[in-house]
Design an enzyme around this catalytic site. Structure first.
Site, PDB file in Angstrom:
ATOM      1  CG  HIS A  66      -0.259  -0.036   2.671  1.00 12.49           C
ATOM      2  ND1 HIS A  66       0.136  -1.175   3.172  1.00 12.49           N
ATOM      3  CD2 HIS A  66      -0.376   0.972   3.094  1.00 12.49           C
ATOM      4  CE1 HIS A  66       0.657  -1.296   3.938  1.00 12.49           C
ATOM      5  NE2 HIS A  66       0.938   0.559   4.443  1.00 12.49           N
ATOM      6  CB  CYS A 187       2.260   1.731   9.900  1.00  8.11           C
ATOM      7  SG  CYS A 187       0.636   1.491   9.454  1.00  8.11           S
TER       8      CYS A 187
END
Length: 682
Positions: A66, A187
């Site tokens: 991603h 993250c």
């Protein structure tokens, strides 16, 4: 809302190659073919760069590459079910179910929440089993849309079912009752791993009969845990790849620190470690501010090289100093504009005897009348007072970089002493290092608990100020002041060829690391001498002009290069090039960093060539700048703006041409640029 996934974005049972790069490139191509990205290469480059930072494989044969990319025009979700598995770095082996999340650089919160919800669904075995059993692309779309339509998974673990017995490991760690754990997951992208780690930890804790609540600090924002929940917790888990926001809320709690991916791969182990830490009086804890925090910083930095530590603290001092200098220098320049150069000697007299209702009758000849003289005096004085913080702020925040908040006061004091003794910039460096090291050392003392509260606010600042400033007064200040005076005298006497050589050196330094330590040394050197400039001694002003001109070259040259050869740069680089025009014109060298990061072996040398030429020309032309920052927007503070502009233009053209030549003839073939195999149906 736009449909995130369509049958066109799904690929079933194909061999897409042997590496993550092959699969990501193929899925990036599907996103672009669906009209949701402007180019394949830019999207692939951003996604693969994210993959190289942290592998996106998760347990269960799943991978979720991603990214956020400027190439993405519409949020998209592409999916591939592979006939030949590919290793995406999961501990349990390669993956056959790949979801590629492509989000625009400024994705809206609703889309980000949906994407995070999908990531959570992927840790559910029944959902992944249905994906593997799906017969058509439309079946995949229906499954995904069904998952997105569900309510988001709860962040708090429910109590164990009545009568259910906790595993032995949990009972052993919690003989006095059920343990409570809080966790934070985060993250860099904040789309997938943040939420998957949260749900994995919650699920593992539930199986163990542990009450665990998670705060997900993702891209869609976050809801902070209730302070009462944190206070009642026995331990905390930080599964993060970025800094925890509001870390001080967890001070004193036993803590387990790990990358966010470990929260997905080994959630049960992390919960067990947290349970063990809760029962261990010697377990690592989230530090309190003050002495314990200093010890924490020391522990975290123990593995750093000495040179790295020194560089970090010096850059901390310079970065905090620059706002004082930039604002103060521009105010002084405006004061000169309104009140004339003579305002420097007349400002105190004008401000002492006059007001807005009583404008001066005796004022400098080059002032814009009585009002201009008064306002010029006001601006000059504010700027001079601001610039007076140069050395104290430098020293104070160098000390802060070493000892955190307890180092600020002794650092400022030692910097003020350095300024008082005429030790200048060099004295500020030495005084800040002394104050920081002393404050850090005192902060390691073991003191009674009742005294800890006084350490950071009274004892450390007092003792460190006495030691550092005392050494400056008694031992170091005099010699440093003599060195500074000699250096200034030498620079002031540089003319002709020697001045041009100095311009070359300063230009090379400004372009070597684009805002890094070498760049900051050259800039700080120029700023520190700015106050010594005068109509009779213009060398410090010339040095400032050369430094500013050279620092403007790299971003402007990158912008020009993207115009001269669009095909030689990715879409993201071309977009960065548009912004670089303004950044370069404003004297923000960091505008070239995206280009240097992608291609340092060609961008840095090309920038240094152009910067050296610009620095040399600026010194040869005798251009002066009384403003320390602002680029072309402080033209009024320069003696000859046209020559300043000419020196920059020559350097920009040289750098752009050298860069394009290097890109053409110094070619390297990146591994990731190789074409992916043509997919073959299984």
């Amino acid at each position: 809302m736009t449909q995130l996934i369509t049958p066109q974005l799904v690929s079933l049972d194909q061999n897409l190659g042997d590496s993550p790069a092959d699969v990501i490139r193929f899925l990036a191509g599907k996103v672009a073919a669906a009209g949701r990205a402007s180019e394949v290469e830019g999207l692939f480059a951003d996604a693969f760069a994210r993959e190289q930072k942290t592998a996106t494989g998760v347990p269960g044969g799943i991978a979720i590459p991603h990214c956020r990319s400027i190439a993405v025009t519409e949020p998209a979700l592409a999916m591939a079910r592979l006939s030949q598995k590919v290793d995406f770095g999961a501990k349990d082996g390669p993956a056959d179910i790949i979801f590629f999340i492509a989000a625009p650089e400024g994705a809206d919160q609703e889309h980000l929440k949906l994407l995070s919800k999908l990531a959570r669904s992927l840790i559910k075995k029944d959902f992944t089993a249905a994906l593997r059993a799906a017969a058509t692309e439309q079946d995949i779309v229906d499954l995904v849309e069904g998952a997105l339509a569900d309510k988001p998974a709860a962040h708090a673990a429910e109590s164990a079912a009545p009568g259910a017995e906790a595993p032995a490991s949990a009972r052993a760690a919690s003989s006095a009752g059920p343990k409570r754990i809080v966790a934070v997951t985060a993250c860099p992208t904040g789309i997938a791993h943040t939420y998957m780690a949260a749900d994995s930890l919650v699920a593992a804790a539930k199986e163990m009969g542990v009450d665990l609540q998670v705060e997900t600090q993702g891209s869609g924002g976050f809801t902070a845990l209730d302070p009462a929940v944190i206070a009642a917790a026995d331990a905390v888990i930080f599964a993060v790849d970025v800094d925890v926001r509001g870390k001080e809320r967890f001070a004193g709690k036993p803590v387990i620190n790990a990358p966010v991916k470990r929260g997905i791969d080994e959630p049960a182990k992390m919960v067990q470690e947290a349970l063990a830490a809760a029962s261990d009086p010697h377990a690592h804890r989230v530090p309190h501010f003050g002495a314990e925090e200093n010890a924490e910083h020391a522990s975290e930095a123990a593995s750093e090289h000495f040179g790295t530590k020194v560089k970090k603290v010096l850059l901390t001092g310079v970065s905090y100093m620059i706002p004082f200098v930039a604002g103060g220098g521009l105010l002084i320049a405006l004061g000169f504009l309104l009140g004339g150069y003579e305002i420097a000697g007349a400002a105190d007299k004008i401000l002492g005897a006059n007001t807005l209702g009583n404008l001066p009758t005796d004022f400098p000849a080059h002032a814009w009348g009585p009002l201009g003289a008064y306002l010029g005096a006001v601006l000059f004085k504010i700027g001079a007072l601001s610039l007076g913080f140069l050395v104290p702020a430098l020293a104070g925040y160098i000390a802060y970089g070493i000892a955190d908040r307890p180092g600020i006061a002794p650092g400022f004091v030692s910097g003020a002493v350095a300024g008082y003794m005429g030790a200048g910039f060099l004295g500020g460096l030495v005084g800040g290092l002394l104050a920081g090291v002393t404050a850090h050392w005192i902060g390691t003392f073991k003191v009674p608990r009742w005294l800890r509260g006084l350490m950071p606010v009274v004892i450390i600042p007092l003792a460190a100020s006495i030691v550092a400033s005392g050494l400056m007064f008694l031992v170091l200040g005099g010699p440093i002041a003599a060195i500074t005076k000699g250096l200034n005298a030498w620079l002031s006497g540089m003319t002709g060829v020697s001045a041009i050589v100095l311009g070359i050196i300063l230009g090379l330094m400004m372009c070597f690391d684009l805002g890094g330590p070498v760049n900051k040394v050259a800039y700080s050197f120029a700023v520190a001498g700015l106050g010594a400039g005068s109509a009779a001694n213009q060398a410090p002003w010339q040095i400032m002009a050369a430094v500013m001109a050279a620092g403007m070259v790299p971003p402007l040259a990158m912008a020009l290069a993207t115009v001269l050869n669009k095909r030689g740069f990715s879409l993201a680089e071309r977009e960065n090039g548009k912004a670089a025009w303004l950044l370069g014109a404003s004297f923000i060298s960091e505008g070239a960093i995206p280009f240097a990061a992608a291609d340092p072996l060609r961008v840095i040398p090309a920038s240094m060539v152009g910067g050296a030429v610009t620095g040399a020309l600026s010194m040869a032309f005798g251009v002066t700048s009384q403003a320390p920052h602002g680029g072309i927007f402080v033209f009024f503070a320069m003696n000859n703006f046209l020559l300043f502009f000419a020196a920059i233009a020559v350097g920009v053209v040289i750098t752009a041409l050298v860069l394009l030549a290097l890109k053409r003839w110094a070619v390297r073939k990146p591994v990731e640029a190789e074409q992916a195999p043509v997919p073959v149906a299984a």
